[in-house]
Every structure is written in C-alpha cells, then in structure tokens.
Motif scaffolding. Structure first.
Motif, PDB file in Angstrom:
ATOM      1  N   LEU A 119      20.459 -11.648  13.694  1.00  0.00           N
ATOM      2  CA  LEU A 119      20.015 -11.954  12.026  1.00  0.00           C
ATOM      3  C   LEU A 119      18.688 -13.204  12.349  1.00  0.00           C
ATOM      4  O   LEU A 119      19.703 -14.216  12.641  1.00  0.00           O
ATOM      5  N   VAL A 120      18.531 -13.673  10.654  1.00  0.00           N
ATOM      6  CA  VAL A 120      17.389 -14.711  10.425  1.00  0.00           C
ATOM      7  C   VAL A 120      17.968 -14.748   8.963  1.00  0.00           C
ATOM      8  O   VAL A 120      17.990 -14.117   8.389  1.00  0.00           O
ATOM      9  N   ASN A 121      17.803 -16.341   9.055  1.00  0.00           N
ATOM     10  CA  ASN A 121      18.090 -16.862   7.839  1.00  0.00           C
ATOM     11  C   ASN A 121      17.018 -17.770   7.199  1.00  0.00           C
ATOM     12  O   ASN A 121      16.646 -18.916   8.236  1.00  0.00           O
ATOM     13  N   MET A 122      16.018 -17.260   6.448  1.00  0.00           N
ATOM     14  CA  MET A 122      14.610 -17.383   6.375  1.00  0.00           C
ATOM     15  C   MET A 122      15.063 -18.237   4.080  1.00  0.00           C
ATOM     16  O   MET A 122      14.655 -16.618   3.496  1.00  0.00           O
ATOM     17  N   GLY A 123      14.363 -18.855   3.864  1.00  0.00           N
ATOM     18  CA  GLY A 123      14.836 -19.777   2.846  1.00  0.00           C
ATOM     19  C   GLY A 123      15.794 -19.296   2.133  1.00  0.00           C
ATOM     20  O   GLY A 123      16.865 -18.738   2.062  1.00  0.00           O
TER      21      GLY A 123
END
Length: 290
Positions: A119-123
C-alpha cells in the motif's frame, strides 16, 4: 563516443530488502551529483562531477545547455522497500529556499516490482482545510486522514513537492526527483528524527492518482522528462544534443553506437550528447530520462 555504463551506488536502509549477505539494501543511486553520492562509470575514468565542471566534457557528454549551470537537475534512484517507509513530505522550492537554502523535491515513482499487499499513502483522502491538516501534522495525528492506495507493477505516481506520502509493504521503485535530498518525517517506525513543524509548513493539498502507460511520455515538466519505450526488433533514436539516461526494466538487447553493447534488465547507461544517433535492438522495455 560510446555509451557510459553506470555504476550504481548501494545504500543500506533499515526498511530495505535483505540480500543474501543479510544487508538491508534500501537504495540504489543511479544518477547523482549530490554531496557524497557522485555517479561513476564502469568504462569512463571521469565521474559525473568532473564531467559537469569541465566545459569541454560537459558539452561533449551532457550537452551545451548544462554549461555554467549551478546545479545538476535530477537524482535518479531505485528504492528497495520491505516494511514501512516513513510517512514523509518533501518541501516545495519556496519552503526549501526559506529553511534549507536548497531547491525543493518533487518526484515520480515507477513501480518496477511489488506484491499484492503493498500500500501507499498519497495525500489526504478528503478535502480538509489546509490549516487543519497542518495542525494535525504538528500534533502527529495525521495518519488516519491519509489517502491509502494499493499499487501494482508498472504503476506510475507523480508526487509533487508538499505531498504527504509513504509505502507499506514490499516494492522496488524507480524514482526520479529534483536534485534535493530533503525529507521531513511525520512518523517513522525506525526511530529517526521527526520534523513536524517544517512538515506542516511544507504541506500542499494535491489529489494524487495512480497512472499506467504502455509506452510514450510518462511525465514532462520543468523538473524532468521521462519516457517509456517498448522495443521489438529494433529502434533508431536520437539524442538531440542532450544526454539521455536509459534503464532497462524488462528483457535484454543490443545498444549500438559504433559497436554492439549487450544490455539487460537492471542496467543503466548514459548516452552522451555528442552521439547524434544510436540503435537499440532486441525485445525489451526501457525508461529514458532526457
């Protein structure tokens, strides 16, 4: 003049992928003229700094547009992530000039490899007033408000300076960025120092989308230009009097300037500006910076 074969600079990180020697490899600096990380070449005796600072060599290898430039424009890396990258933010040019006497750091990620749980956190996931977000950052409680996305191979993510971001999982990422190594950490599971005040000042609200592109232009802005090419059989290319950086991300083939050079997945080459035309043969995919 032949293509210059890049010697990557290997950097260990606590969140890196463990190799057979039990070292956690976190970064591979492909192209850099940043402090102590200066690119060298397997088949050329001058490093990137020496080329950049020599008018004749700079013209020949990088191109006339780089003569008398104060700063080399980009850093290109591979990230090897196995775990939790810090929740972080990079400053805009304005914030970096104010606090660091440096340029800011926008970047782009191309996902070379991952598993189906990364997973990525983006904004920020919802539109919240900027002042509220900055307050949450200063208080260290921003995590539950972050936009979380699942990534897969060949995903492309443009990350403008001021964007909160992170990775959690296992991934290999091709990263192109402005020539700055400034990171403000908001949360870090490895115990490194946080900088919540500067991070709050750096925040800018951006809606981040994941892209995919079979080939062609991936990004073209004032900081960098990146293309993806799929080559079947052969392709003739030109430098247009400025250097190119080619990284093979799939397959293998032959690069021909004055002679054939075998190229393969994971290999990076710098094509000098003085080379007017060159040919790539084989069945392969490349990322090209120019």
């Amino acid at each position: 003049m032949e293509a210059l074969i890049v010697n990557p600079i290997i950097v260990e990180k606590p969140w890196g992928i463990e190799n057979k020697n039990k070292h956690r490899i976190g970064e591979e600096w492909i192209l850099s003229l940043n402090e102590d990380k200066i690119t060298t070449f397997a088949n050329y005796n001058l490093n990137l700094e020496q080329i950049f600072n020599n008018t004749k060599k700079c013209t020949q290898i990088l191109g006339k547009r780089y003569i008398k430039k104060n700063l080399f424009p980009v850093i290109i890396k591979k990230l090897y992530v196995d775990g939790q990258l810090s929740i972080q933010i990079h400053p805009t040019n304005k914030v970096a000039r104010t606090y660091e006497n440096s340029m800011g750091k926008s970047e782009l990620w191309y996902i070379l490899q991952t598993d189906n749980k990364t997973l990525v956190n983006m904004g920020i996931k919802n539109k919240i007033k900027t002042q509220k977000v900055r307050q949450l950052i200063r208080e260290g409680i921003i995590e539950e408000y972050l936009n979380t996305l699942e990534i897969k191979k060949d995903d492309i993510i443009n990350i403008p300076a001021g964007t909160i971001h992170s990775i959690n999982g296992r991934a290999v990422v091709y990263e192109i960025q402005q020539n700055s190594d400034i990171t403000y950490r908001i949360k870090d599971v490895n115990g490194r120092n946080l900088d919540l005040d500067k991070a709050s000042k750096a925040f800018i609200y951006k809606k981040i989308k994941i892209m995919q592109k079979e080939q062609g232009n991936i990004i073209n802005n004032r900081n960098y230009k990146l293309n993806k090419l799929k080559i079947v059989n052969s392709k003739n290319l030109k430098t247009n009097n400025t250097f190119k950086v080619i990284t093979v991300i799939q397959g293998k083939g032959i690069l021909n300037i004055d002679r054939d050079l075998k190229i393969y997945k994971g290999m990076t080459l710098l094509i000098p500006a003085c080379v007017k035309q060159y040919q790539i043969k084989g069945n392969l995919e490349i990322l090209m910076y120019n």
